[in-house]
Design a protein around this motif. Sequence first.
Motif, short mmCIF file in Angstrom:
data_model
loop_
_atom_site.label_atom_id
_atom_site.label_comp_id
_atom_site.label_asym_id
_atom_site.label_seq_id
_atom_site.Cartn_x
_atom_site.Cartn_y
_atom_site.Cartn_z
N GLN A 257 0.76 -1.14 0.01
CA GLN A 257 -0.10 -0.05 0.14
C GLN A 257 0.93 1.09 0.12
OE1 GLN A 257 -3.48 0.05 -0.30
NE2 GLN A 257 -2.89 2.08 -0.94
N GLU A 258 2.06 1.10 0.69
CA GLU A 258 2.70 2.40 0.82
C GLU A 258 3.67 2.62 -0.42
OE1 GLU A 258 5.37 1.13 4.11
OE2 GLU A 258 4.29 2.23 5.44
N LEU A 259 3.96 1.40 -1.31
CA LEU A 259 4.35 1.71 -2.57
C LEU A 259 3.42 2.06 -3.45
CD1 LEU A 259 6.53 -1.64 -2.70
CD2 LEU A 259 7.58 0.59 -2.61
N ALA A 260 2.23 1.79 -3.61
CA ALA A 260 1.13 2.17 -4.22
C ALA A 260 0.86 3.65 -4.16
CB ALA A 260 -0.07 1.09 -4.05
N ASP A 261 0.79 3.96 -2.84
CA ASP A 261 0.55 5.46 -2.67
C ASP A 261 1.80 6.19 -3.11
OD1 ASP A 261 -0.99 4.70 0.38
OD2 ASP A 261 -1.92 4.52 -1.37
N THR A 262 2.93 5.78 -3.00
CA THR A 262 4.10 6.51 -3.40
C THR A 262 4.22 6.93 -4.84
OG1 THR A 262 5.17 6.09 -1.66
CG2 THR A 262 6.54 6.94 -3.25
N LEU A 263 3.75 5.56 -5.73
CA LEU A 263 3.91 5.54 -7.20
C LEU A 263 2.71 5.95 -7.94
CD1 LEU A 263 6.23 2.21 -7.45
CD2 LEU A 263 7.09 4.70 -7.47
N GLU A 264 1.85 6.30 -6.94
CA GLU A 264 0.35 6.50 -7.71
C GLU A 264 -0.13 5.49 -8.60
OE1 GLU A 264 1.00 11.36 -7.02
OE2 GLU A 264 0.88 10.59 -8.92
N VAL A 265 -0.19 4.35 -8.04
CA VAL A 265 -0.88 3.13 -8.94
C VAL A 265 -1.40 2.26 -7.93
CG1 VAL A 265 1.18 3.23 -10.61
CG2 VAL A 265 1.30 1.69 -8.52
N SER A 266 -2.06 1.04 -8.48
CA SER A 266 -2.95 0.43 -7.61
C SER A 266 -2.15 -0.75 -6.77
CB SER A 266 -4.12 -0.31 -8.33
OG SER A 266 -3.54 -1.46 -9.43
N VAL A 267 -2.59 -1.45 -5.75
CA VAL A 267 -1.91 -2.27 -4.92
C VAL A 267 -1.52 -3.63 -6.15
CG1 VAL A 267 -1.97 -3.95 -3.15
CG2 VAL A 267 -2.54 -1.60 -2.85
N ARG A 268 -2.48 -3.85 -6.88
CA ARG A 268 -2.38 -5.03 -7.98
C ARG A 268 -1.06 -4.62 -8.76
NH1 ARG A 268 -8.07 -6.30 -11.04
NH2 ARG A 268 -6.35 -7.61 -12.05
N THR A 269 -0.93 -3.37 -9.22
CA THR A 269 0.04 -3.07 -10.04
C THR A 269 1.42 -3.41 -9.33
OG1 THR A 269 -1.25 -1.32 -11.23
CG2 THR A 269 1.50 -1.12 -11.27
N ILE A 270 1.36 -2.98 -8.04
CA ILE A 270 2.72 -3.26 -7.13
C ILE A 270 2.99 -4.75 -7.13
CG2 ILE A 270 3.60 -3.13 -4.85
CD1 ILE A 270 3.46 -0.47 -6.41
N TYR A 271 1.86 -5.61 -6.84
CA TYR A 271 2.18 -6.71 -6.90
C TYR A 271 2.75 -7.42 -8.21
CZ TYR A 271 -1.12 -7.22 -2.87
OH TYR A 271 -1.68 -7.13 -1.69
N ARG A 272 2.28 -6.89 -9.28
CA ARG A 272 2.73 -7.31 -10.82
C ARG A 272 4.23 -6.82 -10.87
NH1 ARG A 272 -2.52 -6.05 -12.56
NH2 ARG A 272 -1.88 -3.82 -13.30
#
Length: 323
Positions: free
Chosen positions: A22-37
């Motif tokens: 979630q922190e990565l998603a917020d920082t990069l302004e993408v979805s959590v699913r995108t971070i997983y990928r």
Amino acid sequence: MRAARLVTLLLLLQARERMTAQELADTLEVSVRTIYRDVESLGIAGVPVYGEPGHEGGYRLLDGYRTRLTGLTATEAEALFLTGLPKAAAQLGLAAQATTAQLKIEAALPADVRDRARRSADRFHLDSSTWYSDADHTPHLSPIADATWNQQCVRIHYLRWAVPREITRIVEPHGLVLKAGVWYLVARNQGRLRTYRISRILEVKVLAESFDRSEGFDLAAHWNDYLIRFDQRRHRDTATLRLSRRGIERLPGLLEPAMVAAAQRTAVGPDAAGWTEVELPIESVETAVPELLKFGADVEVVAPEELRTEITRTLRAMYRIYE
């Protein structure tokens, strides 16, 4: 943009040691699913990133792992300053950010590397615009770029060549391409990826609805495939020509690469008089006439008869003017 995001994600983990999805998603302004990928992609690429479960968990890099991305060699710094596209950044609404980023990078470089980077920027300039034509008017480029970055749907009112000329579509922007000074949007509509020229977009409304990008989408590969398919669709007919020795020499300067390659591939000759027969892909008789008139007396149309007749009619009309 995905490659840049993967690099940023890697540098974030290196700098902060542990971050949740979630922190990565917020920082990069993408979805959590995108971070997983993205994390999965880093793992496939050999980056030792792993996840820890629990309240204090998150993603981490294997202890001791350091990426070399944070250290620039002298030649890398030269290349970095050559990749700058200030005009493109300005069109995207990022002129100030691009300038600030370059200044920060420059300030972080060692003195000798910084001097080489400055010399590179002073001695080489990239101008991506075409000769003798005005730049496209692209007032809607900036909001479309924001929507592309944030994976938001967009409603566009578009002026196309086919009938009906004006259409309205809701699209999912996957990427932007700058080719020869012209901006294009690659976006998904009804499950298909389509290409839109930004200057032909009449109205834009960025919607609150988000979307997930097509799995495994590669913008550069898609664009190359699109160009190949575009030439195949555009060149629906074939013309048989005879070219003089001078005509063969002038081919690369007068025709586009796809037509030159076809001529070289199908060339038969030269004959005793020095003429070579070739086959060229053409869009239509109407578009082929001005292209072939560039060769003057160094070309003869053999077929189709319709093209030969139109060339003859045009030359006779020109003769009457200058007679």
